[in-house]
Enzyme design. Sequence first.
Site, mmCIF file in Angstrom:
data_model
loop_
_atom_site.group_PDB
_atom_site.id
_atom_site.type_symbol
_atom_site.label_atom_id
_atom_site.label_comp_id
_atom_site.label_asym_id
_atom_site.label_seq_id
_atom_site.Cartn_x
_atom_site.Cartn_y
_atom_site.Cartn_z
ATOM 1 N N LYS A 1 -8.532 6.728 -19.172
ATOM 2 C CA LYS A 1 -8.891 7.268 -20.479
ATOM 3 C C LYS A 1 -7.680 7.203 -21.429
ATOM 4 O O LYS A 1 -7.212 6.130 -21.726
ATOM 5 C CB LYS A 1 -9.453 8.675 -20.314
ATOM 6 C CG LYS A 1 -10.442 8.832 -19.145
ATOM 7 C CD LYS A 1 -11.721 8.027 -19.291
ATOM 8 C CE LYS A 1 -12.543 7.945 -18.013
ATOM 9 N NZ LYS A 1 -12.875 9.216 -17.379
ATOM 10 N N TYR B 1 -16.657 17.084 -15.061
ATOM 11 C CA TYR B 1 -16.899 15.639 -15.081
ATOM 12 C C TYR B 1 -17.950 15.300 -14.002
ATOM 13 O O TYR B 1 -17.818 15.732 -12.855
ATOM 14 C CB TYR B 1 -15.592 14.895 -14.822
ATOM 15 C CG TYR B 1 -15.774 13.396 -14.735
ATOM 16 C CD1 TYR B 1 -16.128 12.660 -15.855
ATOM 17 C CD2 TYR B 1 -15.618 12.733 -13.533
ATOM 18 C CE1 TYR B 1 -16.323 11.296 -15.783
ATOM 19 C CE2 TYR B 1 -15.803 11.356 -13.441
ATOM 20 C CZ TYR B 1 -16.159 10.653 -14.577
ATOM 21 O OH TYR B 1 -16.345 9.296 -14.494
ATOM 22 N N ASP C 1 -7.514 19.103 -13.979
ATOM 23 C CA ASP C 1 -7.858 17.754 -14.443
ATOM 24 C C ASP C 1 -7.548 17.719 -15.936
ATOM 25 O O ASP C 1 -8.269 18.314 -16.741
ATOM 26 C CB ASP C 1 -9.340 17.481 -14.165
ATOM 27 C CG ASP C 1 -9.755 16.066 -14.550
ATOM 28 O OD1 ASP C 1 -9.093 15.471 -15.424
ATOM 29 O OD2 ASP C 1 -10.749 15.567 -13.993
ATOM 30 N N ARG D 1 0.857 -1.201 0.000
ATOM 31 C CA ARG D 1 0.000 0.000 0.000
ATOM 32 C C ARG D 1 0.890 1.246 0.000
ATOM 33 O O ARG D 1 0.578 2.253 -0.610
ATOM 34 C CB ARG D 1 -0.948 -0.002 1.205
ATOM 35 C CG ARG D 1 -1.735 1.297 1.311
ATOM 36 C CD ARG D 1 -2.976 1.246 2.222
ATOM 37 N NE ARG D 1 -2.914 0.317 3.320
ATOM 38 C CZ ARG D 1 -2.216 0.515 4.443
ATOM 39 N NH1 ARG D 1 -1.507 1.609 4.623
ATOM 40 N NH2 ARG D 1 -2.227 -0.402 5.399
#
Length: 380
Positions: free
Chosen positions: A195, A98, A170, A46
């Site tokens: 994406k 978004y 973004d 992690r």
Amino acid sequence: MKFGTKALHAGIEPDPSTGAIMTPIFQTSTYVQAKPGEHKGFEYSRTQNPTREVLQNNLAALENAKHGLCFSSGMGAIDAIIKTLKPGDEVVSTNDLYGGSYRIFTKIFENFGIKFHFIEMGNSSKIEEYVNEKTKLIWVETPTNPMMNIIDIKGAAEIAKNNNCLLGVDNTFASPYLQNPMDLGADMVVHSITKYIGGHSDVVMGCIVCNDDELAEQLAFIQNSCGAVSGPQDCFLVLRGIKTLHLRMQRHCENGRAIANFVRDHPKIVKTYWPGFEDHPNHDIAKNQMKDFGGMISFTLKDDSLEAAFKVVSKTKLFTLAESLGGVESLVGHPASMTHASIPLEERLKTGVTDSLIRLSVGVEDIEDLIEDLDQALNQ
Ligand SMILES: *Cc1c(COP(=O)(O)O)cnc(C)c1O
């Protein structure tokens, strides 16, 4: 180093233990310690993982940033950024946003006492009206989704600097190939790697890059504490995807341009949104801050009804009806009922997401086939 070379080589060395050219998938949760606390820089996956580390360094290089951090999704990355804020802090955000970002801001973080202003940023000086001493973050998405508005990153960065707050961008829609907000003064950049960066519709992942050491440390602390990390197998797939990012983007842009011109002239279409058109309201800014105009295009139909839009999006054969974007295959979407369904009707109409708005993510197929497919669907 230029972009394509960085995509293949930045932060990537043959594996020292075997000579493997490709970064191995370190599918391990933990690492041996010779003595308590004595290890090779990896304790628990992690916190750190070698495959993830290579990807993080490669992503930082692609955005001309110092630090990179990967998260289990784009939303995981945005979540981490907002968690650097405190109750009472304010954020000035793009209104044409978004849908998932709008949802996490309003449905999750407003409950924790963070205030969001959603404003039209086509003219970046408007941001100043909403900035006050409580503002800690200006949040910009450009090109915006799905209206393809362009926001002046340099202008927003100046306002952030003058007002002692940070600018987050973004950059998902542009990809690091088309636009590098850090070079224009942004403090951090987010991607939904899902994406364009991943590019093959087989991974969900996000990242943040930044230059400031303290901010990077704070974000790494959140990454480790909250645990929305990306797995090594996914990091491998993304490293593989990035090796063709520049080639894919060139074809996305080339096909995007041809499709934008085709739909603009089509008799069934009223309005086409694509920043490459000279009459796009912020075309000059797009030309300055982007290398090319990308493969994302939206348009509205003469018959501005849900039925007409549903008919078109269900008749395309190559343009697959699906959420998401930026993959090698072409997709078609209907924002009002899909990506933007969580935005209230009134807000949705204000930003231009009408019933017939259709969004295309133009892939890398042969352009003649894509045009033929759209034409037959529009003429049904
Ligand atoms: C998809 C997307 C996100 C969210 O990313 P996920 O990987 O789906 O969590 C954020 N911003 C933009 C612009 C996106 O397109």
